[in-house]
Design a protein around this motif. Sequence first.
Motif, PDB file in Angstrom:
ATOM      1  N   THR A  36       0.872  -1.178   0.000  1.00 50.36           N
ATOM      2  CA  THR A  36       0.000   0.000   0.000  1.00 50.36           C
ATOM      3  C   THR A  36       0.908   1.226   0.000  1.00 50.36           C
ATOM      4  O   THR A  36       2.132   1.104   0.056  1.00 50.36           O
ATOM      5  CB  THR A  36      -0.898   0.038   1.254  1.00 50.36           C
ATOM      6  OG1 THR A  36      -0.065   0.256   2.402  1.00 50.36           O
ATOM      7  CG2 THR A  36      -1.696  -1.254   1.430  1.00 50.36           C
ATOM      8  N   THR A  37       0.313   2.391   0.018  1.00 48.73           N
ATOM      9  CA  THR A  37       1.116   3.619   0.086  1.00 48.73           C
ATOM     10  C   THR A  37       1.755   3.791   1.461  1.00 48.73           C
ATOM     11  O   THR A  37       2.584   4.674   1.650  1.00 48.73           O
ATOM     12  CB  THR A  37       0.266   4.852  -0.262  1.00 48.73           C
ATOM     13  OG1 THR A  37      -0.886   4.873   0.592  1.00 48.73           O
ATOM     14  CG2 THR A  37      -0.173   4.820  -1.722  1.00 48.73           C
ATOM     15  N   ILE A  64       3.703  -2.078  -5.997  1.00 47.36           N
ATOM     16  CA  ILE A  64       2.698  -1.358  -6.779  1.00 47.36           C
ATOM     17  C   ILE A  64       3.282  -0.021  -7.206  1.00 47.36           C
ATOM     18  O   ILE A  64       4.151   0.527  -6.536  1.00 47.36           O
ATOM     19  CB  ILE A  64       1.379  -1.116  -5.997  1.00 47.36           C
ATOM     20  CG1 ILE A  64       1.649  -0.351  -4.690  1.00 47.36           C
ATOM     21  CG2 ILE A  64       0.617  -2.402  -5.766  1.00 47.36           C
ATOM     22  CD1 ILE A  64       0.385   0.168  -3.999  1.00 47.36           C
ATOM     23  N   VAL A  66       2.209   3.929  -7.972  1.00 52.71           N
ATOM     24  CA  VAL A  66       1.164   4.874  -7.600  1.00 52.71           C
ATOM     25  C   VAL A  66       1.490   6.234  -8.204  1.00 52.71           C
ATOM     26  O   VAL A  66       2.619   6.716  -8.095  1.00 52.71           O
ATOM     27  CB  VAL A  66       1.063   5.000  -6.047  1.00 52.71           C
ATOM     28  CG1 VAL A  66       0.051   6.054  -5.654  1.00 52.71           C
ATOM     29  CG2 VAL A  66       0.747   3.654  -5.414  1.00 52.71           C
ATOM     30  N   ASN A  71      -5.185   5.259 -11.490  1.00 51.00           N
ATOM     31  CA  ASN A  71      -5.397   4.081 -10.644  1.00 51.00           C
ATOM     32  C   ASN A  71      -4.047   3.471 -10.292  1.00 51.00           C
ATOM     33  O   ASN A  71      -3.102   3.530 -11.090  1.00 51.00           O
ATOM     34  CB  ASN A  71      -6.237   3.029 -11.374  1.00 51.00           C
ATOM     35  CG  ASN A  71      -7.677   3.458 -11.566  1.00 51.00           C
ATOM     36  OD1 ASN A  71      -8.203   4.264 -10.791  1.00 51.00           O
ATOM     37  ND2 ASN A  71      -8.309   2.932 -12.599  1.00 51.00           N
ATOM     38  N   ASN A  72      -3.961   2.876  -9.101  1.00 51.80           N
ATOM     39  CA  ASN A  72      -2.733   2.163  -8.726  1.00 51.80           C
ATOM     40  C   ASN A  72      -2.535   0.994  -9.689  1.00 51.80           C
ATOM     41  O   ASN A  72      -3.498   0.421 -10.205  1.00 51.80           O
ATOM     42  CB  ASN A  72      -2.831   1.626  -7.296  1.00 51.80           C
ATOM     43  CG  ASN A  72      -2.841   2.732  -6.262  1.00 51.80           C
ATOM     44  OD1 ASN A  72      -2.631   3.901  -6.585  1.00 51.80           O
ATOM     45  ND2 ASN A  72      -3.091   2.371  -5.015  1.00 51.80           N
ATOM     46  N   SER A  73      -1.291   0.665  -9.924  1.00 52.19           N
ATOM     47  CA  SER A  73      -0.991  -0.466 -10.804  1.00 52.19           C
ATOM     48  C   SER A  73      -1.440  -1.771 -10.155  1.00 52.19           C
ATOM     49  O   SER A  73      -1.711  -1.830  -8.955  1.00 52.19           O
ATOM     50  CB  SER A  73       0.516  -0.534 -11.079  1.00 52.19           C
ATOM     51  OG  SER A  73       1.200  -0.967  -9.916  1.00 52.19           O
TER      52      SER A  73
END
Length: 189
Positions: A36-37, A64, A66, A71-73
Amino acid sequence: ADVSGLAYNAGPVTVTLSTATEGATIYYTTDGTEPTTSSTQYTAQFTVSNPGGMNGGTITVKAIGVKSGMNNSAVAQKTIVYNAASTVTVNNATEFKTAIETNSVGTISLGRDIIENVTATRTGTNNFTINFGSHILTGDLSITANNVSSITFNGSAIPALTGNLTVSAANAHVENYINVGGEVNVSDV
């Protein structure tokens, strides 16, 4: 690409992450959880190492990309697998103890003289051989291995073991081809 079949002692693997999206930030995990971020932000290549020592282990890197307004990959995943050891060379008492206790290890060789007592228990069922070669263990060697069927000791030094050899193995055939300076005590517990 995934990396598998590495020897338990192959050393660290360098991981490089990239994205084709200019200005995107990459976040990653190395424990197999979804990134996640809030995960670690990728800023430079990094290394991962065998998490399980002689038992081998797996590292799963997930990442991922961002970028604001997009949209996030999808999550990208790579797996790095270190195999469990089957043959090891030990250079100190701690390595010797760990090798005896690691069920996947079938052959243990001394890589140098060791000056310390070694006491270890193998709970697994795999048979094993300890090769002293021309090296000497200055101290006692005490092994409990009630679930194996065979333990063999080989070596050419006189003595290969200066202290006592004690083996407690309820179901094992024990073959001793080393010269022992102290007492040899083999029992079935």
